[in-house]
Design a protein around this motif. Structure first.
Motif, PDB file in Angstrom:
ATOM      1  N   PRO A   3       0.821  -1.178  -0.026  1.00 27.28           N
ATOM      2  CA  PRO A   3      -0.063  -0.011   0.055  1.00 27.28           C
ATOM      3  C   PRO A   3       1.126   1.413  -0.064  1.00 27.28           C
ATOM      4  CG  PRO A   3      -0.849  -1.565   1.633  1.00 27.28           C
ATOM      5  CD  PRO A   3       0.359  -2.050   1.210  1.00 27.28           C
ATOM      6  N   TYR A   4       0.161   2.279  -0.627  1.00 30.95           N
ATOM      7  CA  TYR A   4       1.287   3.295  -1.074  1.00 30.95           C
ATOM      8  C   TYR A   4       0.336   4.503  -1.028  1.00 30.95           C
ATOM      9  CZ  TYR A   4       5.353   5.944  -3.043  1.00 30.95           C
ATOM     10  OH  TYR A   4       6.310   6.753  -3.291  1.00 30.95           O
ATOM     11  N   GLY A   5       0.607   5.689  -0.251  1.00 34.47           N
ATOM     12  CA  GLY A   5      -0.242   6.971  -0.079  1.00 34.47           C
ATOM     13  C   GLY A   5       0.062   7.733  -1.430  1.00 34.47           C
ATOM     14  N   ILE A   6      -0.829   8.327  -1.963  1.00 33.73           N
ATOM     15  CA  ILE A   6      -0.768   9.321  -3.195  1.00 33.73           C
ATOM     16  C   ILE A   6      -1.179  10.222  -2.596  1.00 33.73           C
ATOM     17  CG2 ILE A   6      -1.532   9.632  -5.471  1.00 33.73           C
ATOM     18  CD1 ILE A   6      -2.107   6.633  -5.916  1.00 33.73           C
ATOM     19  N   ASP A   7      -0.414  11.568  -2.417  1.00 37.90           N
ATOM     20  CA  ASP A   7      -0.741  12.642  -1.700  1.00 37.90           C
ATOM     21  C   ASP A   7      -1.726  13.403  -2.760  1.00 37.90           C
ATOM     22  OD1 ASP A   7      -0.375  14.732   0.063  1.00 37.90           O
ATOM     23  OD2 ASP A   7       0.920  15.993  -1.268  1.00 37.90           O
ATOM     24  N   GLY A   8      -2.796  13.732  -1.805  1.00 37.46           N
ATOM     25  CA  GLY A   8      -4.093  14.301  -2.367  1.00 37.46           C
ATOM     26  C   GLY A   8      -4.932  13.488  -3.026  1.00 37.46           C
ATOM     27  N   SER A   9      -4.546  12.065  -3.234  1.00 38.92           N
ATOM     28  CA  SER A   9      -5.618  11.358  -3.999  1.00 38.92           C
ATOM     29  C   SER A   9      -5.792  10.125  -3.299  1.00 38.92           C
ATOM     30  CB  SER A   9      -5.011  10.819  -5.239  1.00 38.92           C
ATOM     31  OG  SER A   9      -4.446  12.028  -6.013  1.00 38.92           O
ATOM     32  N   GLY A  10      -5.530   9.940  -1.924  1.00 34.45           N
ATOM     33  CA  GLY A  10      -5.870   8.621  -1.242  1.00 34.45           C
ATOM     34  C   GLY A  10      -4.929   7.716  -1.323  1.00 34.45           C
ATOM     35  N   LEU A  11      -5.081   6.391  -1.249  1.00 33.20           N
ATOM     36  CA  LEU A  11      -4.480   5.194  -0.986  1.00 33.20           C
ATOM     37  C   LEU A  11      -4.357   4.321  -2.364  1.00 33.20           C
ATOM     38  CD1 LEU A  11      -2.509   3.754   0.960  1.00 33.20           C
ATOM     39  CD2 LEU A  11      -4.465   2.171   1.195  1.00 33.20           C
ATOM     40  N   GLY A  12      -3.069   4.364  -2.722  1.00 33.43           N
ATOM     41  CA  GLY A  12      -2.720   3.470  -3.971  1.00 33.43           C
ATOM     42  C   GLY A  12      -1.844   2.253  -3.590  1.00 33.43           C
ATOM     43  N   THR A  13      -1.244   1.520  -4.612  1.00 32.90           N
ATOM     44  CA  THR A  13      -0.387   0.631  -4.549  1.00 32.90           C
ATOM     45  C   THR A  13       0.986   0.733  -5.364  1.00 32.90           C
ATOM     46  OG1 THR A  13      -2.410  -0.827  -4.206  1.00 32.90           O
ATOM     47  CG2 THR A  13      -0.352  -1.961  -4.587  1.00 32.90           C
ATOM     48  N   LEU A  14       1.887   0.432  -4.651  1.00 30.36           N
ATOM     49  CA  LEU A  14       3.344   0.586  -5.201  1.00 30.36           C
ATOM     50  C   LEU A  14       3.961  -1.003  -5.758  1.00 30.36           C
ATOM     51  CD1 LEU A  14       6.156   1.951  -5.852  1.00 30.36           C
ATOM     52  CD2 LEU A  14       6.636   1.291  -3.648  1.00 30.36           C
ATOM     53  N   VAL A  15       4.175  -0.827  -7.046  1.00 31.49           N
ATOM     54  CA  VAL A  15       4.853  -2.252  -7.392  1.00 31.49           C
ATOM     55  C   VAL A  15       6.076  -2.072  -7.936  1.00 31.49           C
ATOM     56  CG1 VAL A  15       4.321  -3.853  -9.260  1.00 31.49           C
ATOM     57  CG2 VAL A  15       2.442  -2.797  -8.294  1.00 31.49           C
ATOM     58  N   VAL A  16       6.996  -2.771  -7.097  1.00 32.24           N
ATOM     59  CA  VAL A  16       8.156  -2.821  -7.456  1.00 32.24           C
ATOM     60  C   VAL A  16       8.591  -4.292  -7.949  1.00 32.24           C
ATOM     61  CG1 VAL A  16      10.723  -2.410  -6.653  1.00 32.24           C
ATOM     62  CG2 VAL A  16       8.810  -1.068  -5.528  1.00 32.24           C
ATOM     63  N   PHE A  17       9.310  -4.145  -9.368  1.00 28.56           N
ATOM     64  CA  PHE A  17       9.850  -5.679  -9.957  1.00 28.56           C
ATOM     65  C   PHE A  17      11.300  -5.479 -10.620  1.00 28.56           C
ATOM     66  CE2 PHE A  17       7.782  -2.897 -13.242  1.00 28.56           C
ATOM     67  CZ  PHE A  17       8.490  -3.191 -14.254  1.00 28.56           C
ATOM     68  N   HIS A  18      11.657  -6.636 -10.858  1.00 25.79           N
ATOM     69  CA  HIS A  18      12.958  -6.636 -11.559  1.00 25.79           C
ATOM     70  C   HIS A  18      13.048  -8.049 -12.023  1.00 25.79           C
ATOM     71  CE1 HIS A  18      14.819  -9.282  -8.492  1.00 25.79           C
ATOM     72  NE2 HIS A  18      14.496  -8.596  -7.592  1.00 25.79           N
ATOM     73  N   LEU A  19      13.927  -8.325 -13.109  1.00 28.10           N
ATOM     74  CA  LEU A  19      14.075  -9.458 -13.822  1.00 28.10           C
ATOM     75  C   LEU A  19      14.761 -10.630 -12.872  1.00 28.10           C
ATOM     76  CD1 LEU A  19      15.960  -8.242 -17.031  1.00 28.10           C
ATOM     77  CD2 LEU A  19      13.446  -8.559 -16.838  1.00 28.10           C
ATOM     78  N   ASN A  20      14.102 -11.823 -12.816  1.00 23.60           N
ATOM     79  CA  ASN A  20      14.318 -12.875 -12.049  1.00 23.60           C
ATOM     80  C   ASN A  20      14.181 -14.338 -12.706  1.00 23.60           C
ATOM     81  OD1 ASN A  20      15.190 -14.570  -9.753  1.00 23.60           O
ATOM     82  ND2 ASN A  20      14.062 -13.415  -8.354  1.00 23.60           N
TER      83      ASN A  20
END
Length: 569
Positions: A117-134
């Protein structure tokens, strides 16, 4: 990844991202994007564009699940089988060591990912996705269910990104401390202690917080002033508060004979909290050491090691920058506020006319603006009235306000002309003699007429109209005398207007901070003001103005408010 609830009929479109969010994603050294509560991509970094072979415009506004998620054969992945979508709907942190994304060129990308979960300032709660090759074998776990497990590289990156965007989006020092604690407890520790160095070089234990039953408990009995820091003390907290070093420590360090009062307090902290392992890192900016962050583990498994310090120092450096910015902002705000309050005048005594003024500085994050009022006697026995707003929200606007007010006083006293002619002279001076871009203003003069009535003449330069409230609660906006703003460069003649004020009536001059509200029309604000002013017409003038401010000023107001009220009789 889209949530279906409540989205029927809504058009998917890209959302604008703020600078803090973009900077946070840019700082992540691998692919990263943020989705909103419906699963639409609202921000993406350059690493993700390269790995996915898709430019940002092909990602923003699109549903990430439909666009990217595939099974190992490259086929669209049913939502019921998508682990990322499940975590997204549950609003929890999760990761997968092996999964598949579709590239823009049709190739299949094998990735490891983490969502949180990731706060989007002024827009509420969003989601952060972090990825890499594996290309490693699958190994799935959810960090929220294995709190003692060390952070993976993806989790570290996600935590740093959250720290950057959450701390960068506030200019309030207390709020920055609260956000810092919520980021690290209970994720990294079950205790967090923040010691800050005040502007008088005193140490203040600002926060002592414990994670307990899925909540955070503040221990105010352990907070407060601390003894001074000794320059030669080798104890971990003293070294951190001098900005010397970060340290992994424990209660045994403080069982020896204390070398200072601050060591006594730290020993008491370990005893009361039961912390068995702690990491202490300095909080500093580029200019100074601001304090220290202590993270402690009591019930949480695993002790801190020196391998944990680089991550904690990264978090502390971001916190130090946020705290320094907050302090600089508060210092500038205090200077501007003090300047504004000293420049605003005292009300003169005028027999038969009651007058009262109010000035409220902007709350929260915006800076002090150029709102002002004035009233002063004129040589012919009448009284001058003025209210205005210089464009801007900073020291420049406050200084500009002083220039306008002083020039207005000089012209009104020396020229003794109609309000419109005085405003015309002022407009020419503002254009040629100041750096003010634009300003609004009402200038008028009021004098006693027959039978307890008072006559008001005025000129309005692009300002919200005065409001006249009769003794029995009837309201009228005085829309006459309207002209353009000051400073636009057009010096055409301006009109005057005249109105008669009956005994017991109330004249209200105000700035737009009282009526303007984001997402609402100006007419709504004017209607709100007239409705409450009518209801308060019977109140004494001080009570009238105070209650009017409480009722009318919008809760989301981010602007100054100046108000001037007059009542004959």
């Amino acid at each position: 990844m889209a949530r279906p609830e409540g989205t029927d009929g809504l058009e998917a479109r890209p959302l604008e991202t703020d600078a803090a969010l973009s900077a946070a994603l840019a700082a992540i050294g691998t692919g990263a994007y943020v989705v909103d509560e419906r699963g639409r991509v609202v921000a993406v970094n350059a690493h993700a564009e390269r790995l996915l072979a898709r430019p940002a415009e092909d990602l923003l506004g699109h549903d990430a699940h439909d666009l990217l998620h595939r099974d190992r054969h490259g086929q669209p992945l049913p939502a019921s089988r998508c682990r990322m979508r499940q975590a997204f709907h549950a609003g929890r942190t999760a990761q997968e060591q092996r999964d598949y994304f579709a590239r823009g060129d049709g190739a299949l990308l094998t990735v490891s990912w983490l969502v949180t979960p990731y706060g989007i300032d002024g827009s509420g709660l969003g989601t952060l996705v972090v990825f890499h090759l594996n290309d490693q074998q699958p190994e799935f776990y959810e960090p929220s269910e294995q709190a003692a497990a060390p952070l993976t590289e993806l989790e570290r990156l996600a935590l740093l990104a959250q720290t950057t965007t959450q701390l960068a989006s506030t200019l309030d020092a207390e709020e920055a401390v609260r956000r810092l604690i919520s980021l690290v407890v209970p994720r990294l520790a079950d205790w967090a202690i923040v010691d800050l160095i005040t502007e008088r070089d005193e140490v203040w234990r600002t926060a002592v917080v414990h994670a307990e039953d899925a909540g955070l408990v503040h221990h105010e009995d352990l907070q407060g002033p601390m003894p001074p820091v000794l320059d030669e003390s080798p104890m971990p907290l003293s070294r951190a508060l001098r900005g010397v070093a970060s340290t992994v420590t424990g209660p045994e360090t403080y069982r020896r004979a204390p070398d200072s009062g601050i060591a006594v307090e730290q020993s008491r902290l370990f005893e009361v909290t039961g912390i068995r392992s702690a990491a202490i890192v300095p909080l500093r900016s580029a200019r100074a050491v601001l304090g220290a962050l202590t993270l402690g583990r009591a019930q949480r498994p695993g002790d801190f090691t020196t391998a944990d310090l680089p991550l904690l120092e990264d978090i502390a450096s971001r916190a130090g920058l946020a705290l320094d910015n907050a302090r600089l902002y508060q210092r500038q705000r205090k200077v501007a506020e003090t300047m504004q309050n000293h420049l605003l005048p005292q009300m003169p005594r005028v027999p038969g006319l009651r007058m009262i003024a109010r000035y409220l500085p902007a709350p929260h994050a915006s800076q002090v603006g150029g709102d002002w009022y004035d009233t002063f006697p004129l040589p012919d026995g009448s009284t001058a009235l003025a209210i205005g707003d210089v464009v801007g929200h900073d020291l420049e606007a406050a200084a500009g306000m002083a220039q306008v007010r002083n020039m207005l006083r000089a012209y009104a006293w020396a020229q003794q002309e109609s309000p419109s002619r005085i405003v015309e002279r002022l407009d020419a001076a503002v254009t040629h003699l100041t750096d003010i871009s634009m300003a609004t203003m009402i200038f008028g003069r009021i004098e006693e007429a027959a039978e307890g009535h008072w006559e008001l003449s005025w000129c309005n330069a692009g300002h919200p109209p005065p409001l006249l409230i009769s003794r029995d609660g009837r309201v009228t906006y005085l829309t006459g005398g309207q002209g353009i703003l000051l400073g636009v460069g057009e010096h055409s003649s301006r009109p005057d207007a005249v109105a008669l004020l009956a005994p017991g009536s109330t004249l209200l001059l105000y700035t737009d901070g009282l009526i303007e509200e984001p997402g609402h029309s100006l007419d709504e604000g004017l209607n709100r003001l007239s409705r409450h002013a009518a209801a308060l017409a019977h109140r004494p003038l001080p009570s009238f103005t105070d209650h009017l401010l409480d009722r009318v000023r919008p809760a989301g107001n981010d602007d100054d408010v100046a108000l001037l009220a007059l009542r004959p009789g």
